[in-house]
Scaffold this motif. Structure first.
Motif, PDB file in Angstrom:
ATOM      1  N   ILE A  89       0.991  -1.067   0.066  1.00  0.00           N
ATOM      2  CA  ILE A  89       0.022   0.108   0.131  1.00  0.00           C
ATOM      3  C   ILE A  89       0.814   1.185  -0.123  1.00  0.00           C
ATOM      4  N   GLN A  90       1.929   1.156   0.681  1.00  0.00           N
ATOM      5  CA  GLN A  90       2.815   2.194   0.728  1.00  0.00           C
ATOM      6  C   GLN A  90       3.546   2.437  -0.411  1.00  0.00           C
ATOM      7  N   SER A  91       3.903   1.549  -1.206  1.00  0.00           N
ATOM      8  CA  SER A  91       4.366   1.624  -2.221  1.00  0.00           C
ATOM      9  C   SER A  91       3.737   2.244  -3.381  1.00  0.00           C
ATOM     10  N   ASN A  92       2.395   1.787  -3.518  1.00  0.00           N
ATOM     11  CA  ASN A  92       1.423   2.150  -4.175  1.00  0.00           C
ATOM     12  C   ASN A  92       1.038   3.708  -4.151  1.00  0.00           C
ATOM     13  N   LEU A  93       0.911   3.992  -2.810  1.00  0.00           N
ATOM     14  CA  LEU A  93       0.576   5.459  -2.435  1.00  0.00           C
ATOM     15  C   LEU A  93       1.505   6.290  -3.047  1.00  0.00           C
ATOM     16  N   LYS A  94       2.964   6.213  -2.794  1.00  0.00           N
ATOM     17  CA  LYS A  94       4.065   7.135  -2.777  1.00  0.00           C
ATOM     18  C   LYS A  94       4.544   6.830  -4.031  1.00  0.00           C
ATOM     19  N   LYS A  95       4.184   5.926  -4.764  1.00  0.00           N
ATOM     20  CA  LYS A  95       4.998   5.407  -6.169  1.00  0.00           C
ATOM     21  C   LYS A  95       6.416   5.230  -6.081  1.00  0.00           C
ATOM     22  N   ASP A  96       6.680   4.658  -5.008  1.00  0.00           N
ATOM     23  CA  ASP A  96       8.117   4.102  -4.486  1.00  0.00           C
ATOM     24  C   ASP A  96       8.119   2.731  -4.330  1.00  0.00           C
ATOM     25  N   LYS A  97       9.152   2.285  -5.352  1.00  0.00           N
ATOM     26  CA  LYS A  97       9.193   0.722  -5.330  1.00  0.00           C
ATOM     27  C   LYS A  97      10.016   0.186  -4.413  1.00  0.00           C
ATOM     28  N   LYS A  98      10.622   0.734  -3.352  1.00  0.00           N
ATOM     29  CA  LYS A  98      11.411   0.205  -2.342  1.00  0.00           C
ATOM     30  C   LYS A  98      10.454  -0.729  -1.315  1.00  0.00           C
ATOM     31  N   PRO A  99       9.740  -0.322  -0.968  1.00  0.00           N
ATOM     32  CA  PRO A  99       8.740  -0.975  -0.173  1.00  0.00           C
ATOM     33  C   PRO A  99       8.341  -2.271  -0.952  1.00  0.00           C
ATOM     34  N   ALA A 100       8.017  -2.270  -2.223  1.00  0.00           N
ATOM     35  CA  ALA A 100       7.479  -3.405  -2.913  1.00  0.00           C
ATOM     36  C   ALA A 100       8.529  -4.329  -3.220  1.00  0.00           C
ATOM     37  N   THR A 101       9.913  -3.924  -3.367  1.00  0.00           N
ATOM     38  CA  THR A 101      11.027  -4.668  -3.630  1.00  0.00           C
ATOM     39  C   THR A 101      11.265  -5.301  -2.233  1.00  0.00           C
ATOM     40  N   GLU A 102      11.045  -4.695  -1.093  1.00  0.00           N
ATOM     41  CA  GLU A 102      11.190  -5.545   0.294  1.00  0.00           C
ATOM     42  C   GLU A 102      10.320  -6.646   0.217  1.00  0.00           C
ATOM     43  N   VAL A 103       9.286  -6.453  -0.245  1.00  0.00           N
ATOM     44  CA  VAL A 103       8.162  -7.492  -0.163  1.00  0.00           C
ATOM     45  C   VAL A 103       8.768  -8.660  -0.929  1.00  0.00           C
ATOM     46  N   LEU A 104       8.755  -8.372  -2.247  1.00  0.00           N
ATOM     47  CA  LEU A 104       9.216  -9.030  -3.147  1.00  0.00           C
ATOM     48  C   LEU A 104      10.507 -10.137  -2.637  1.00  0.00           C
ATOM     49  N   GLU A 105      11.231  -9.563  -2.178  1.00  0.00           N
ATOM     50  CA  GLU A 105      12.531 -10.371  -1.493  1.00  0.00           C
ATOM     51  C   GLU A 105      11.702 -11.335  -0.333  1.00  0.00           C
ATOM     52  N   TYR A 106      10.902 -10.820   0.260  1.00  0.00           N
ATOM     53  CA  TYR A 106      10.339 -11.736   1.533  1.00  0.00           C
ATOM     54  C   TYR A 106       9.612 -12.989   0.676  1.00  0.00           C
ATOM     55  N   LEU A 107       8.817 -12.510  -0.327  1.00  0.00           N
ATOM     56  CA  LEU A 107       7.932 -13.456  -0.830  1.00  0.00           C
ATOM     57  C   LEU A 107       8.874 -14.757  -1.563  1.00  0.00           C
ATOM     58  N   MET A 108       9.936 -14.389  -2.064  1.00  0.00           N
ATOM     59  CA  MET A 108      10.823 -15.146  -2.794  1.00  0.00           C
ATOM     60  C   MET A 108      11.596 -16.193  -1.775  1.00  0.00           C
ATOM     61  N   GLU A 109      11.864 -15.491  -0.762  1.00  0.00           N
ATOM     62  CA  GLU A 109      12.683 -16.450   0.414  1.00  0.00           C
ATOM     63  C   GLU A 109      11.303 -17.355   1.089  1.00  0.00           C
ATOM     64  N   LEU A 110      10.329 -16.749   1.139  1.00  0.00           N
ATOM     65  CA  LEU A 110       9.173 -17.979   1.634  1.00  0.00           C
ATOM     66  C   LEU A 110       8.772 -18.762   0.369  1.00  0.00           C
ATOM     67  N   ARG A 111       8.764 -18.507  -0.704  1.00  0.00           N
ATOM     68  CA  ARG A 111       8.487 -19.339  -1.810  1.00  0.00           C
ATOM     69  C   ARG A 111       9.490 -20.519  -1.788  1.00  0.00           C
ATOM     70  N   GLU A 112      10.730 -19.846  -1.698  1.00  0.00           N
ATOM     71  CA  GLU A 112      11.582 -21.149  -1.586  1.00  0.00           C
ATOM     72  C   GLU A 112      11.756 -21.965  -0.563  1.00  0.00           C
TER      73      GLU A 112
END
Length: 129
Positions: A89-112
């Protein structure tokens, strides 16, 4: 209504997947949507960013719905997923990809981790037969 052969294939794949495979598909979807959302931010295509980051949130909500609360780890996963949604939500509101990139890293670790756990479960099941 399903019209294309690809849509029929996808439906069959979903209907015949094991719970572990379905979980991995959810992770794959969330990862794909976040990548497209951050790509939208890079391109300053905010409609694309919004659409895909919202889709990623919806997938994470499905992960929350799939939690089995009989296990203590569910509470921790719930908190992690809630944090991920907040960050998207923060990434979307601020149009800042840093929070989304953090989530992406967590998701890839959890997926693995889930992938390795499913492989371990499959080998244990095969040995039991």
């Amino acid at each position: 209504m399903i019209t294309s052969p690809y849509q029929k294939y996808q439906q069959t794949q979903l209907q015949t997947a094991s719970p572990a495979q379905l979980l991995l598909m959810l992770y794959d979807g969330a990862i794909r949507f976040i990548r497209m959302g951050t790509s939208g931010i890079d391109e300053k295509n905010y409609e694309k960013a919004n659409t895909n980051l919202c889709k990623a949130q919806a997938v994470i909500n499905e992960l929350i719905a799939a939690l089995n609360h009989d296990y203590p780890v569910s509470k921790s996963l719930y908190q992690v997923y809630e944090y991920m949604i907040f960050q998207l939500i923060q990434s979307n509101l601020k149009k800042d990809k840093k929070p989304a990139t953090e989530v992406l890293e967590y998701l890839m670790e959890l997926r693995e981790a889930w992938y390795e756990a499913s492989k371990s479960m499959n080998s244990t099941a095969e040995q039991a037969q």
